[in-house]
Design a protein around this motif. Sequence first.
Motif, PDB file in Angstrom:
ATOM      1  N   SER A 169       0.821  -1.208   0.000  1.00  0.00           N
ATOM      2  CA  SER A 169       0.000   0.000   0.000  1.00  0.00           C
ATOM      3  C   SER A 169       0.859   1.263   0.000  1.00  0.00           C
ATOM      4  N   GLY A 170       0.307   2.304  -0.611  1.00  0.00           N
ATOM      5  CA  GLY A 170       0.991   3.588  -0.647  1.00  0.00           C
ATOM      6  C   GLY A 170       2.090   3.697  -1.680  1.00  0.00           C
ATOM      7  N   ALA A 171       2.183   2.716  -2.571  1.00  0.00           N
ATOM      8  CA  ALA A 171       3.253   2.721  -3.572  1.00  0.00           C
ATOM      9  C   ALA A 171       3.013   3.793  -4.630  1.00  0.00           C
ATOM     10  N   LYS A 172       4.125   4.271  -5.213  1.00  0.00           N
ATOM     11  CA  LYS A 172       4.066   5.249  -6.303  1.00  0.00           C
ATOM     12  C   LYS A 172       4.819   4.692  -7.511  1.00  0.00           C
ATOM     13  N   GLY A 200      -4.762   1.312  -6.294  1.00  0.00           N
ATOM     14  CA  GLY A 200      -4.511   2.475  -5.460  1.00  0.00           C
ATOM     15  C   GLY A 200      -3.081   2.970  -5.505  1.00  0.00           C
ATOM     16  N   VAL A 201      -2.396   2.729  -6.623  1.00  0.00           N
ATOM     17  CA  VAL A 201      -1.022   3.188  -6.805  1.00  0.00           C
ATOM     18  C   VAL A 201      -1.030   4.536  -7.523  1.00  0.00           C
ATOM     19  N   GLU A 202      -0.324   5.509  -6.982  1.00  0.00           N
ATOM     20  CA  GLU A 202      -0.243   6.827  -7.618  1.00  0.00           C
ATOM     21  C   GLU A 202       0.763   6.803  -8.756  1.00  0.00           C
ATOM     22  N   GLN A 230      11.036   8.777  -4.350  1.00  0.00           N
ATOM     23  CA  GLN A 230       9.581   8.568  -4.347  1.00  0.00           C
ATOM     24  C   GLN A 230       9.118   7.384  -5.200  1.00  0.00           C
ATOM     25  N   ASN A 232       8.596   3.764  -6.426  1.00  0.00           N
ATOM     26  CA  ASN A 232       8.622   2.371  -5.962  1.00  0.00           C
ATOM     27  C   ASN A 232       8.501   1.369  -7.098  1.00  0.00           C
TER      28      ASN A 232
END
Length: 333
Positions: A169-172, A200-202, A230, A232
Amino acid sequence: MKKVFALILTLAMVLSLAACGGGDAPASNSGGDQPSQGDAAPAGGDIEVAVVLKTLASEYWGYVKAGCDAAAADLGVKVTVVGPGAESDIEGQVSMIEQQIGAGCNAIVCAPNDAGAATAALQAAIDQGIPVLAVDTNVGIGGQTSFVGTSNVDAAKEGGLWAAQQAGSGAKAVIIYGQEGDNTSNMRREGYEAACSEAGVEVLAALSGQNTTDGATKTMEDLLNAYPGQINIVLCHNDDTAIGAMNACKSAGVSDVIIVGFDGNESAVKLIMDGELVKATVAQQPYEMGYQVVEAAVKAINGESVDEVINAPVQVVTAENGQAYLDNLASMS
């Protein structure tokens, strides 16, 4: 005297009709329609299929060529496989298409570098009743017989979802796509973006790597400078692009990144097995695509039914299944 004149007139009309019939052009045979009565298909050994690929200067397209050559040997037909020196050489590929049509092939297969440019050249084949097929990348021209390939959107999505699962989670992510305007590149980018949205990857940015290792290296350098610490996940258009991204990351001392390639080239899979930054590649079946498209072309020439779309399967190759995949590749050579 009237009987003699009538006999002469009748004979002249018969000769005139025979001459007109000999000059008729053969009827166009699109899709899987049977040839017309006066348009007999050539015998097996006389069948010539032209295949114009995006390039022959890459491992992936070498596998496609190998499949084409294997089909030629199995089916007893002549297959000529050509391609420009680089996928960016659109004009060179168009010239090759025109040359192959002019040489008198019975069917032509194309993996277009630019579908619009290829369409203009392939129209001449369709106008002559020559079956036109696309492989790997669809041309989409009216009258096209068949497309043999992968759903690039679905395949890229699989690769993107795998990367998202590994990153957590929270990966970019960043996306390095291929040649600007290339349909395959657009579809793979769409698939990657769909995967990121679902997981949910930015997506920080999407830039072209010009379809080359060097081009991708430069693009990845720019991305690392723009988004320090930043990134990933790096989702790449093909394996050459993935290797370029890896080179840039290693030069910058970046080691905590997941790079995903596309094509399933042996060179990329070996990097994955060695524990390099390239962690996965979305593997198409280029050998099978090459074989199947020649098989479909021969069926079309013979007037047999051919599916408009022939789907080729894909798999995400990782360290877990890489050796089995390499063993399968070795069996094709």
